[in-house]
Design an enzyme around this catalytic site. Structure first.
Site, short mmCIF file in Angstrom:
data_model
loop_
_atom_site.label_atom_id
_atom_site.label_comp_id
_atom_site.label_asym_id
_atom_site.label_seq_id
_atom_site.Cartn_x
_atom_site.Cartn_y
_atom_site.Cartn_z
N LYS A 127 0.88 -1.55 0.20
CA LYS A 127 -0.15 0.18 -0.18
C LYS A 127 1.11 1.25 0.19
O LYS A 127 0.76 2.11 -0.46
CB LYS A 127 -1.28 0.23 1.63
CG LYS A 127 -1.74 0.96 1.17
CD LYS A 127 -2.60 1.27 2.40
CE LYS A 127 -1.92 2.42 3.65
NZ LYS A 127 -2.48 2.22 4.28
N ASP A 145 -5.91 0.85 0.69
CA ASP A 145 -6.38 0.63 2.39
C ASP A 145 -7.74 0.63 2.49
O ASP A 145 -8.84 0.08 1.49
CB ASP A 145 -6.22 1.74 2.89
CG ASP A 145 -7.13 3.04 3.02
OD1 ASP A 145 -8.04 3.18 2.16
OD2 ASP A 145 -6.64 3.74 3.20
#
Ligand code: SF4
Length: 218
Positions: A127, A145
Site C-alpha cells: 500500500k 487501504d
C-alpha cells in the site's frame, strides 16, 4: 427496471469521475511533505494513525532529519523522541531508522522509483509503495487501504474482489491512467468523510445514483 440497474460498470465509473472531477477537483493527500523522502516517512508514520497527528510531528522531524543520510546517522531513540505521539512509535522509529539506512546503503539516499524495490524497505508494504508510485512517481497504481476496499466495494467499482490485490487491479484497470492519483484521494476522502464504515451518509452522498449499496438498500 430503474436506471441504475441498466448501468454498465463503465457508466458507473464515468458517472463518479464526472461527479468527483466537478466537486473535488483538487483532492490530494492530507499529509504534508516536500519531497519523496518526506512523503515516505509521513506515510510510514500514518499507519493506523491520523494524518492530522502525523502532520503535528513531521515539521520538527524533517527539520532535524531532512534526508535519508541525516536520519540514518541518528539513533532510534532520537527518532522515537520526535515521533512518540503517533501510534506504535517504537516500531515506527525502528522502521524509519532501518529504512533510512537502507536508502543510503542501497539507493544512494534516494527513494527508488519501483514498487517492488520500495517494498524491500523496512516498514514499506504494498500500500505504501503504491502511494509513493502514484502520488510522486507517476506510475499507474492504486493504494488499497480500508477506505478504498469498503468504498469501491459499496459503490460497485469492483466485482467479486476477494483480496486487496484484486481490488487494486480492477481499479487500476478501470480508472484512466491520468486520473489514478486523484481517484485514490477521491475514494479515501469520500470514505473518511461521507461513506463512513459504520454509518454511510447516503442521503448526503453526491454519487448515490451510481452506488450499488445505495440502490440495493433504498
Ligand atoms: S450512497 Fe452511501 S454507500 Fe454509496 S457511496 Fe454514497 S455514502 Fe457510500
Amino acid at each position: 427496471m430503474c436506471k441504475y440497474e441498466l448501468m454498465t460498470i463503465k457508466e458507473r465509473y464515468t458517472g463518479i469521475i464526472e461527479w468527483f472531477s466537478e466537486n473535488m477537483p483538487d483532492a490530494a493527500t492530507e499529509l504534508n511533505y516536500n519531497n519523496p523522502f518526506e512523503l515516505l516517512v509521513a506515510v510510514i508514520l500514518s499507519a493506523q494513525c491520523t494524518d492530522k497527528r502525523v502532520n503535528i510531528v513531521t515539521p520538527s522531524l524533517f527539520e532535524q532529519f531532512p534526508n535519508a543520510t541525516a536520519m540514518a546517522a541518528a539513533t532510534v531513540e532520537e527518532i522515537f523522541e520526535l515521533i512518540k505521539s503517533v501510534t506504535f512509535p517504537n516500531n515506527k522509529a525502528k522502521h524509519l531508522h532501518k529504512m533510512a539506512n537502507m536508502l543510503v546503503a542501497d539507493y544512494v539516499g534516494d527513494v527508488p522509483k519501483d514498487i517492488d524495490e520500495m517494498q524491500k524497505l523496512p516498514g514499506v508494504g504494498r500500500k505504501t509503495a503504491n502511494v509513493m508510485a502514484v502520488v510522486v512517481f507517476d506510475i499507474p497504481a492504486m493504494p488499497v487501504d480500508t477506505h478504498v476496499l469498503r468504498v469501491s466495494d459499496r459503490i460497485g467499482l469492483v466485482k467479486n474482489a476477494k483480496t486487496p490485490l484484486e481490488t487494486e487491479k480492477q481499479l487500476v484497470k478501470h480508472f484512466p491512467r491520468e486520473l489514478l492519483a486523484i481517484a485514490h484521494h477521491w475514494i479515501i476522502l469520500h470514505g473518511r468523510y461521507v461513506c463512513k464504515a459504520r454509518k454511510p451518509m447516503c442521503e448526503d452522498c453526491g454519487i448515490s445514483g451510481y452506488c450499488s449499496f445505495y440502490n440495493k438498500n433504498k
